[in-house]
Enzyme design. Structure first.
Site, PDB file in Angstrom:
ATOM      1  CB  SER A 263       1.214  -7.479  -0.842  1.00 47.62           C
ATOM      2  OG  SER A 263       0.447  -7.508   0.039  1.00 47.62           O
TER       3      SER A 263
ATOM      4  N   GLY B 190      -0.540 -11.539  -8.341  1.00 46.91           N
ATOM      5  CA  GLY B 190      -1.435 -12.305  -7.735  1.00 46.91           C
ATOM      6  C   GLY B 190      -0.600 -13.401  -6.702  1.00 46.91           C
TER       7      GLY B 190
ATOM      8  CG  ASP C 144      -6.055  -7.514   7.466  1.00 45.65           C
ATOM      9  OD1 ASP C 144      -6.802  -8.615   7.808  1.00 45.65           O
ATOM     10  OD2 ASP C 144      -5.430  -6.782   6.950  1.00 45.65           O
TER      11      ASP C 144
ATOM     12  CD  GLU D 257      -7.284  -4.123  -3.361  1.00 44.89           C
ATOM     13  OE1 GLU D 257      -7.484  -5.588  -3.465  1.00 44.89           O
ATOM     14  OE2 GLU D 257      -5.894  -3.826  -3.490  1.00 44.89           O
TER      15      GLU D 257
ATOM     16  CG  ASP E 180      -1.969  -6.700   2.316  1.00 44.47           C
ATOM     17  OD1 ASP E 180      -1.755  -7.432   3.212  1.00 44.47           O
ATOM     18  OD2 ASP E 180      -2.638  -7.440   1.772  1.00 44.47           O
TER      19      ASP E 180
HETATM   20  C1  GLA Z   1      -5.108 -10.012   2.271  1.00 44.56           C
HETATM   21  C2  GLA Z   1      -5.523  -9.095   2.428  1.00 44.56           C
HETATM   22  C3  GLA Z   1      -5.374  -8.441   4.264  1.00 44.56           C
HETATM   23  C4  GLA Z   1      -5.197  -9.495   5.500  1.00 44.56           C
HETATM   24  C5  GLA Z   1      -5.122 -11.069   4.226  1.00 44.56           C
HETATM   25  C6  GLA Z   1      -4.695 -11.585   5.728  1.00 44.56           C
HETATM   26  O1  GLA Z   1      -3.812 -10.081   1.922  1.00 44.56           O
HETATM   27  O2  GLA Z   1      -5.323  -8.031   1.471  1.00 44.56           O
HETATM   28  O3  GLA Z   1      -6.414  -6.925   4.536  1.00 44.56           O
HETATM   29  O4  GLA Z   1      -6.992  -9.332   4.882  1.00 44.56           O
HETATM   30  O5  GLA Z   1      -5.601 -11.333   3.306  1.00 44.56           O
HETATM   31  O6  GLA Z   1      -4.445 -11.784   6.802  1.00 44.56           O
END
Ligand code: GLA
Length: 398
Positions: free
Chosen positions: A138, A134, A47, A172, A184
């Site tokens: 997400s 964690g 992403d 973030e 996410d």
């Molecule tokens: C985490 C980040 C996302 C993405 C994923 C890996 O979840 O928040 O933005 O980069 O890792 O795909």
């Protein structure tokens, strides 16, 4: 549903009751919101490289109860996490380690203030999350976007769902120092039940694709390994991709993001990136982007076997080229891949711990979980968590 990810789960009604017990007042004055977890079916660590990703919001939720206050105080409480925090709407919000989970919320408030939104009074909230913290599905984005949506809706601020996703991402970046991509927050803000979302992270164009899995289900498997994105190598991986991109650009390759290269382009240009580590990182991104495109058309065509193969290939690439898996995720994914009734499995999310997903026939789920659990405990020394997920809607008022 087989599930040992969390202990006490809250329903929205239970949360509302707990809210009234904590803050008093009448039921009608309390607003309730839900914010889902997500799985990423495929498209990992691209992403932030302008790639396409294929996540789905799932039926694990964080619930938020909120009410405006007559004064300018902000009160944060969580039904499951320790820590009661008090702030004032007129203060400046900055990151403070001592504020723990409140930082995610203050990160959103600081973004809102920066964009000129004004609070005419304070508010109080109580939250309860049924998303493992964690755990790689997400929990933090659910918190950021759920809170942002609750506040925006309660105060009548004019911001659409895509802007909510951006607020979450900026919180973030600026508050948590994780230079995450947009996946996410985007899926949590815009997700739709019964669908996965094909998101182009370069243009933010997206398409809902029905997640029609027939007799198959996605099983989420939690390594139960404690990790934090900020402590992990996440930012380092991002930096390596930026370096590889710069090398290509300096050698005349006209791209703004690694994922603008097709696998055929990469054949031509790969020797330009001489450093073997940077080369592997770029190779993963370009191949993974193609797998996402293939996975979306494969799903549309109903070819779940091929989708499974793509999941397996993605995991291998994340293990060998991107090096973000580790023994826990490898044990889960690779043991899963060998089980009867499992079409494919891979890590999901950032990696380094967190969760993996497996596409499993509904009649084989019990034996699948039992076999993978036995192998995992033997190899790792403690148990993994399992649950069968369904899709869910993005952030919403209940
Ligand atoms: C985490 C980040 C996302 C993405 C994923 C890996 O979840 O928040 O933005 O980069 O890792 O795909």
């Amino acid at each position: 549903m087989s599930d040992n990810l969390t202990s006490k789960e809250y329903t929205p009604q239970e949360l509302k009751e707990a809210f009234l017990k904590m803050y008093g007042g009448d039921e009608a004055s309390v607003r309730l919101y839900s914010s889902p977890a997500r799985i990423n079916i495929i498209g990992e660590h691209i992403d932030y490289n302008g790639g396409k990703v294929f996540p789905a919001s799932i039926n694990r939720y964080l619930y938020i109860a909120i009410r405006k206050r007559p004064d300018t105080k902000i009160l944060y409480n969580d039904a499951r996490f320790p820590g009661s925090y008090e702030f004032d709407v007129n203060q400046t919000f900055v990151y403070d380690k001592a504020n723990d989970y409140a930082n995610y919320l203050n990160g959103i408030l600081s973004q809102l203030k920066e964009r000129g939104f004004k609070f005419d009074c304070g508010f109080e909230i109580l939250m309860a999350s049924n998303i493992p913290a964690g755990g790689g599905i997400s929990s933090s984005s659910a918190l950021e976007c759920g809170f942002a949506y609750a506040v925006i809706d309660t105060f009548g601020f004019d911001l659409n769902r895509i802007e909510i996703a951006k607020l979450g991402q900026m919180s973030e970046h600026n508050f948590m120092n994780v230079k995450c991509g947009i996946m996410d927050q985007f899926i949590i803000a815009t997700g739709k039940k019964n669908h996965a979302e094909l998101l182009d992270c370069n243009t933010l164009e997206y398409e809902y694709i029905p997640l029609d899995l027939g007799d198959y289900r996605f099983v989420v498997m939690n390594t139960n390994k404690v990790r934090k994105l900020a402590d992990s190598k996440y930012n380092e991986r991002r930096g390596q991709c930026e370096e590889a991109l710069k090398i290509l650009q300096n050698n005349g390759v006209k791209i703004d993001a690694l994922c603008q290269l097709t696998p055929a382009d990469w054949e031509k240009y790969s020797t330009l990136v001489a450093d073997p580590i940077l080369n592997k990182r770029a190779r993963h991104c370009i191949a993974e982007n193609q797998r996402v495109i293939d996975a979306a058309s494969t799903l549309k065509a109903g070819n779940l076997e091929e989708l499974g193969r793509l999941l397996n290939a993605s995991h291998k690439s994340l293990k060998e080229d991107y090096e973000v898996t580790g023994i826990e995720l490898d044990t889960l994914a690779e043991t899963s891949q060998k089980q009867e009734g499992c079409l494919g499995a891979r890590m999901t999310g950032a990696g380094f711990g967190g969760c993996a997903i497996a596409l499993v026939h509904k009649d084989k789920i019990d034996s699948f979980i039992s076999n993978v659990q036995t192998a995992y405990e033997k190899a790792i020394g403690y148990k993994a968590g399992f649950f069968v997920c369904e899709t869910g809607d993005g952030v919403a008022r209940i």
